[in-house]
Write a protein that holds these residues in place. Structure first.
Motif, PDB file in Angstrom:
ATOM      1  N   GLU A   1       1.822   2.904   3.085  1.00 32.78           N
ATOM      2  CA  GLU A   1       2.749   2.136   3.925  1.00 32.78           C
ATOM      3  C   GLU A   1       3.593   1.183   3.082  1.00 32.78           C
ATOM      4  O   GLU A   1       4.785   1.011   3.350  1.00 32.78           O
ATOM      5  CB  GLU A   1       1.984   1.361   5.008  1.00 32.78           C
ATOM      6  CG  GLU A   1       1.379   2.250   6.078  1.00 32.78           C
ATOM      7  CD  GLU A   1       2.412   3.106   6.802  1.00 32.78           C
ATOM      8  OE1 GLU A   1       3.499   2.586   7.152  1.00 32.78           O
ATOM      9  OE2 GLU A   1       2.132   4.302   7.023  1.00 32.78           O
TER      10      GLU A   1
ATOM     11  N   LEU B   1       5.853  10.054  -2.703  1.00 29.65           N
ATOM     12  CA  LEU B   1       6.643   8.884  -2.332  1.00 29.65           C
ATOM     13  C   LEU B   1       6.930   8.012  -3.550  1.00 29.65           C
ATOM     14  O   LEU B   1       8.035   7.480  -3.700  1.00 29.65           O
ATOM     15  CB  LEU B   1       5.914   8.084  -1.253  1.00 29.65           C
ATOM     16  CG  LEU B   1       6.692   7.021  -0.508  1.00 29.65           C
ATOM     17  CD1 LEU B   1       8.004   7.570   0.046  1.00 29.65           C
ATOM     18  CD2 LEU B   1       5.850   6.465   0.624  1.00 29.65           C
TER      19      LEU B   1
ATOM     20  N   LYS C   1       6.315   3.160   1.517  1.00 27.74           N
ATOM     21  CA  LYS C   1       7.376   3.481   2.486  1.00 27.74           C
ATOM     22  C   LYS C   1       8.289   2.274   2.684  1.00 27.74           C
ATOM     23  O   LYS C   1       9.517   2.428   2.742  1.00 27.74           O
ATOM     24  CB  LYS C   1       6.770   3.927   3.817  1.00 27.74           C
ATOM     25  CG  LYS C   1       6.209   5.326   3.762  1.00 27.74           C
ATOM     26  CD  LYS C   1       5.691   5.928   5.039  1.00 27.74           C
ATOM     27  CE  LYS C   1       5.646   5.172   6.288  1.00 27.74           C
ATOM     28  NZ  LYS C   1       4.970   5.862   7.398  1.00 27.74           N
TER      29      LYS C   1
END
Length: 160
Positions: free
Chosen positions: A23, A118, A26
């Protein structure tokens, strides 16, 4: 086996920790896209803290693995072989007879692959941002304007 259950708890905590890290990555991506340098700096600190927590969990997992291996090796040898701390999660599931470890393995593998992807994407964004800044600095240098750093740490332009 109490030690195997303790390992399972640590692995579950690692999964939660990796979810938090995912998270954060992100959020970092969004801040990079928006050129929000303060947000990126704040997230860098949070990522560092989360990474330290994950490192501590990994150390605890290794300690528990060593304890489990010692317990098993003193009792018996599995299939005529001695176990080592470096055993993988499949071996752990095999010797404990606990199929939950297979699910944990799948979740960890998926999370780590997502984090890697990511992280690579964010690296590309950072590289592009650096290239953009360097190109602008080169443009200013080519046209007689030399950016210098003032006492406040802000770029100043001096006219020739």
């Amino acid at each position: 086996m109490k030690t195997a259950n303790d390992i399972k708890k640590v692995l579950s905590l690692q999964i939660e920790g990796y979810k938090v890290l995912f998270e954060l990555l992100k959020q970092e991506r969004e801040n990079l896209i928006d050129f929000n340098e303060q947000g990126v700096e704040t997230l860098a600190k949070e990522k560092y803290t989360q990474t330290l927590k994950l490192r501590l969990l990994e150390e605890e997992r290794l300690r528990l693995m060593k304890k489990l291996v010692t317990e098993i090796n003193t009792c018996q040898s599995i299939n005529g072989r001695k176990l080592s701390v470096d055993m993988n999660i499949n071996t752990l599931a095999e010797i404990t007879g606990d199929s939950d470890f297979n699910g944990i393995r799948t979740m960890l593998k998926s999370l780590l692959q997502s984090i890697d992807e990511l992280n690579e994407f964010n690296k590309v964004l950072i590289d592009r941002s650096l290239k953009y800044v360097r190109n602008n600095i080169n443009f200013l240098n080519l046209h007689g304007v030399n950016p210098t750093v003032g006492k406040t740490g802000v770029f100043l332009a001096k006219e020739a």
